[in-house]
Design an enzyme around this catalytic site. Structure first.
Site, short mmCIF file in Angstrom:
data_model
loop_
_atom_site.label_atom_id
_atom_site.label_comp_id
_atom_site.label_asym_id
_atom_site.label_seq_id
_atom_site.Cartn_x
_atom_site.Cartn_y
_atom_site.Cartn_z
N HIS A 198 87.26 -22.98 6.28
CA HIS A 198 85.82 -23.23 6.28
C HIS A 198 85.26 -23.56 4.90
CE1 HIS A 198 82.18 -24.07 8.21
NE2 HIS A 198 81.58 -23.44 7.25
N PHE A 237 83.12 -33.31 13.09
CA PHE A 237 83.61 -33.47 11.72
C PHE A 237 83.69 -34.93 11.29
CE2 PHE A 237 87.90 -32.39 13.66
CZ PHE A 237 88.58 -33.56 13.36
N HIS A 238 83.65 -35.84 12.25
CA HIS A 238 83.56 -37.23 11.81
C HIS A 238 82.14 -37.55 11.31
CE1 HIS A 238 87.59 -37.83 13.47
NE2 HIS A 238 87.64 -38.83 12.60
N ARG A 276 90.46 -32.14 22.52
CA ARG A 276 90.86 -32.81 21.28
C ARG A 276 92.37 -32.68 21.13
NH1 ARG A 276 89.25 -28.70 16.28
NH2 ARG A 276 90.36 -30.26 15.08
N ARG A 277 92.91 -33.31 20.10
CA ARG A 277 94.33 -33.21 19.75
C ARG A 277 95.27 -33.57 20.90
NH1 ARG A 277 92.94 -27.56 17.90
NH2 ARG A 277 92.57 -27.62 15.67
FE1 HAS Z 1 81.57 -27.66 10.74
C1 HAS Z 1 84.23 -27.18 12.88
C2 HAS Z 1 80.01 -24.91 12.01
C3 HAS Z 1 78.98 -28.04 8.46
C4 HAS Z 1 83.46 -29.91 8.95
N1 HAS Z 1 83.47 -28.41 10.89
C5 HAS Z 1 84.40 -28.09 11.86
C6 HAS Z 1 85.61 -28.82 11.61
C7 HAS Z 1 85.41 -29.55 10.47
C8 HAS Z 1 84.05 -29.30 10.03
C9 HAS Z 1 86.41 -30.43 9.76
O1 HAS Z 1 80.75 -22.53 13.77
C10 HAS Z 1 86.85 -28.81 12.49
C11 HAS Z 1 87.97 -27.97 11.98
C12 HAS Z 1 89.13 -28.06 12.93
O2 HAS Z 1 89.94 -28.99 12.77
O3 HAS Z 1 89.22 -27.25 13.86
N2 HAS Z 1 79.80 -26.70 10.35
C13 HAS Z 1 79.35 -25.60 11.00
C14 HAS Z 1 78.06 -25.22 10.45
C15 HAS Z 1 77.76 -26.11 9.46
C16 HAS Z 1 78.87 -27.03 9.39
C17 HAS Z 1 77.21 -24.06 10.89
N3 HAS Z 1 81.26 -28.78 9.06
C18 HAS Z 1 80.14 -28.79 8.27
C19 HAS Z 1 80.33 -29.68 7.17
C20 HAS Z 1 81.60 -30.20 7.30
C21 HAS Z 1 82.16 -29.62 8.49
C22 HAS Z 1 79.31 -29.93 6.09
C23 HAS Z 1 82.33 -31.15 6.45
C24 HAS Z 1 81.88 -31.68 5.35
N4 HAS Z 1 82.01 -26.34 12.19
C25 HAS Z 1 81.27 -25.26 12.53
C26 HAS Z 1 81.98 -24.48 13.55
C27 HAS Z 1 83.18 -25.11 13.80
C28 HAS Z 1 83.17 -26.28 12.92
C29 HAS Z 1 81.56 -23.24 14.20
C30 HAS Z 1 84.30 -24.67 14.75
C31 HAS Z 1 84.19 -25.37 16.04
C32 HAS Z 1 85.36 -25.03 16.93
O4 HAS Z 1 85.12 -24.32 17.91
O5 HAS Z 1 86.49 -25.43 16.67
C33 HAS Z 1 76.51 -26.08 8.58
O6 HAS Z 1 76.90 -25.98 7.23
C34 HAS Z 1 75.61 -27.25 8.79
C35 HAS Z 1 74.29 -27.07 8.04
C36 HAS Z 1 73.58 -28.37 7.85
C37 HAS Z 1 72.30 -28.61 8.09
C38 HAS Z 1 71.73 -30.00 7.87
C39 HAS Z 1 70.85 -30.09 6.62
C40 HAS Z 1 70.44 -31.51 6.39
C41 HAS Z 1 70.42 -32.15 5.18
C42 HAS Z 1 70.05 -33.61 5.13
C43 HAS Z 1 68.64 -33.84 4.66
C44 HAS Z 1 68.28 -35.28 4.83
C45 HAS Z 1 67.42 -35.96 4.02
C46 HAS Z 1 67.13 -37.40 4.30
C47 HAS Z 1 66.76 -35.35 2.86
C48 HAS Z 1 71.38 -27.55 8.58
C49 HAS Z 1 70.76 -31.45 3.92
C50 HAS Z 1 66.00 -37.48 5.26
C51 HAS Z 1 65.13 -38.67 5.03
C52 HAS Z 1 64.33 -39.18 5.99
C53 HAS Z 1 63.50 -40.37 5.69
C54 HAS Z 1 64.23 -38.61 7.37
#
Ligand code: HAS
Length: 544
Positions: free
Chosen positions: A220, A372-373, A436-437
């Site tokens: 993670h 994750f993509h 998956r996989r």
């Molecule tokens: Fe995830 C599975 C939970 C973030 C990557 N994640 C994965 C796997 C990968 C991955 C590779 O709880 C698969 C692993 C495998 O092979 O089995 N993930 C989360 C959570 C977050 C999260 C809670 N993941 C990421 C990020 C990754 C990533 C970042 C890669 C870089 N993930 C999970 C969970 C799994 C999981 C479970 C397991 C699932 C399973 O069952 O297998 C959080 O960190 C996300 C928080 C993000 C936000 C968004 C904030 C938005 C922002 C953009 C602002 C935009 C602006 C522009 C300013 C709350 C900062 C706007 C402008 C305008 C004009 C509108």
């Protein structure tokens, strides 16, 4: 404008070019596996679907990212901490590069020889050749050396500049590498203590739950190791590129420190559906997972504030008037911006995954692959692509031409379209239950599986479009290497005049590392004792 140190430029460029070499090979594997899964039998006899899947995952998720991150962070550390790497830091950088490269070459060779078809998570009891695990160990040790080089440079700078606030870029680089060093301890123990002796046959069985727990202890924070350099670019570089200011230095530092605290003790959210871990400890780590969302929300807030303050300074009116004045035609802004925009649904998907009941619906389905993509392969990758349009010119003494800029915008759009089709189909078909996989199968024409097929075809179409995107970014990188000579400024933003000053405690490393270690011990000690006491041992299997 001071030009970038030539020796340091070579180190940075070596990392960036290796990263894009891995992206090309990983991209070829990705496109082929997408087509196979869509129903096209295109694979020659000497390679199987799962070998390709392993090569794709390892090259994209582990190699492309790590090389790019180390190269990018070294560039900023050199630029902001004295304008030149100290000899020891540079030597450590090269030593890390060589070790990682030896590891990568051995690892890829073993995968292609069909001796390590264990996918990028190398879940036991699937058993690879010992050389695969040794290769991984070399990559990790190499990355440690690179991290030590950055820490050394930072320490020496602080000794020479007592009482001064360190540059934000360097501070964020140190947090990122620190997070990496602490996280990789888990996978190092798994590989060295469990997998290498077992794969050599020195022990007969492996404790499966322990090995997966150690993997996710690392797995993670690994995703935040990918994300933090992208955030670094959003916080530090993007304000400069748009002509604005960093909203708040203190907020930026605090958000990085919160990642250090909360990104590690959360690995169980990848194991929610697995037996062998009590529900209390899963619950606790899910609570901590929700804590790690906070620094991302702070980042979103900060980026909106930066954009809005810039827009208002240009006379923008109304709630969203500032959107119009952003430099849409500048790829250095446009590519990372698309990464930010897409991170909104990508992050929301993560929040869904983290919720226990919803995880039961999506776990091990293509939804997770879609997640994750969007996160790493879009938000992070597009930001990294955006960085090369100024980083390569900076380190090679060249300039970005309007033509390259246009090609960059086109590449970004192609990436977004391909990913929309591919990841959108993955999310949807995952909700319909498609696992998956797995390679192509209709499960004896089961009605549910037949329903999934159109989505798998759409995934293949998206994959082919993305491959065009890979070819274009590679050709853009080559184009940048041949761009006209000239000076390009390293874009480092300045902090807004209205921002509060940064408190000194944000740089008290002992305090933050102490809290991080305490949280890790709290979240992992008792579950690990349980897992070792009630160990479930299995002999190795080769499923291929
Ligand atoms: Fe995830 C599975 C939970 C973030 C990557 N994640 C994965 C796997 C990968 C991955 C590779 O709880 C698969 C692993 C495998 O092979 O089995 N993930 C989360 C959570 C977050 C999260 C809670 N993941 C990421 C990020 C990754 C990533 C970042 C890669 C870089 N993930 C999970 C969970 C799994 C999981 C479970 C397991 C699932 C399973 O069952 O297998 C959080 O960190 C996300 C928080 C993000 C936000 C968004 C904030 C938005 C922002 C953009 C602002 C935009 C602006 C522009 C300013 C709350 C900062 C706007 C402008 C305008 C004009 C509108």
């Amino acid at each position: 404008m001071k030009s970038f140190d030539r020796q340091d430029g070579k180190l940075v460029l070596a990392h960036i070019l290796f990263a894009f070499g891995a992206l090309l090979l990983g991209g070829i594997a990705g496109m082929m596996q997408g087509m196979v899964r869509g129903g096209a039998s295109i694979l020659p006899d000497f390679i199987g679907y799962y070998e390709l899947l392993t090569a794709h995952g390892v090259l994209m998720a582990l190699i492309f990212t790590t090389y790019f991150i180390v190269g990018f962070l070294y560039s900023g550390v050199s630029h902001t901490l004295g304008g030149k790497l100290l000899p020891a830091a540079r030597k450590l950088g090269w030593a890390g590069y060589i070790l990682m490269s030896v590891g990568t070459i051995i690892g890829v060779a073993v995968i292609l020889a069909g001796q390590a078809t264990v996918l990028y998570t190398f879940y036991a009891p699937m058993k690879a050749s010992p050389w695969f695990y040794i290769a991984l160990a070399l990559v990790v040790i190499g990355s440690w050396l690179s991290g030590f080089g950055m820490f050394y440079q930072y320490r020496q700078w602080r000794k020479a500049n007592t009482g001064k606030l360190s540059p934000l870029f360097a501070y964020m680089s140190v947090v990122t590498m620190l997070l990496w060093q602490i996280a990789t301890i888990g996978v190092a123990v798994e590989v060295v203590v469990q997998l290498i002796p077992w794969s050599f046959g020195w022990v007969d069985t492996v404790n499966v739950v322990l090995s997966r727990t150690l993997f996710w202890y690392f797995g993670h924070p690994l995703v935040y190791f990918w994300l933090l350099p992208a955030y670094l670019c959003w916080y530090v570089v993007i304000p400069k590129i748009i002509g604005g200011r960093i909203f708040s230095d203190a907020l930026a530092r605090l958000s990085f420190m919160l990642f250090l605290l909360f990104s590690i003790p959360v690995g169980f959210h990848h194991q929610l559906m697995e037996p062998g871990i009590s529900s209390f400890w899963k619950f606790l780590q899910v609570v901590l997972t929700f804590m790690v969302i906070i620094p991302s929300l702070m980042t979103a807030f900060s980026m909106f504030a930066t954009f809005e303050l810039f827009g208002r300074s240009k006379g923008a009116k109304g709630l969203f008037g500032w959107v119009k004045v952003l430099p849409w035609k500048d790829v250095r802004f446009f590519a990372p911006f698309m990464g930010m925009l897409i991170f909104i649904p990508a992050g929301a998907g993560g929040i869904i995954n983290a919720s226990n009941q919803m995880n039961a619906v999506v776990h091990n389905t293509l939804w997770v692959t879609g997640h994750f993509h969007l996160t790493v392969a879009t938000s992070v990758a597009l930001t990294f692509f955006g960085i090369v349009y100024w980083l390569i010119p900076v380190v090679t003494g060249r300039v970005l031409t309007p033509r390259m800029n246009r090609l960059g915008i086109i590449q970004t759009l192609i990436w977004c379209v391909g990913m929309f089709i591919m990841s959108g189909s993955m999310h949807t078909v995952g909700l319909l239950g498609s696992p998956r996989r797995t390679a192509y199968t209709t499960y004896d024409d089961h009605p549910d599986a037949v329903l999934w097929m159109p989505y798998h075809v759409a995934m293949a179409v998206g994959g082919v479009i993305l491959f065009i995107g890979v070819v274009l970014i590679i050709s853009n990188v080559i184009g940048l290497l041949r761009a006209p000579k000239g000076e390009t400024e390293y874009p480092i933003g300045e902090v807004s005049e209205s921002a509060d000053h940064t408190p000194k405690y944000l740089e008290r490393w002992g305090l933050w590392i102490g809290i991080a270690v305490a949280l890790i011990l709290f979240a992992y000690t008792i579950p690990l004792i349980d897992i070792i006491r009630n160990s479930v041992n299995a002999p190795g299997v080769r499923t291929w």
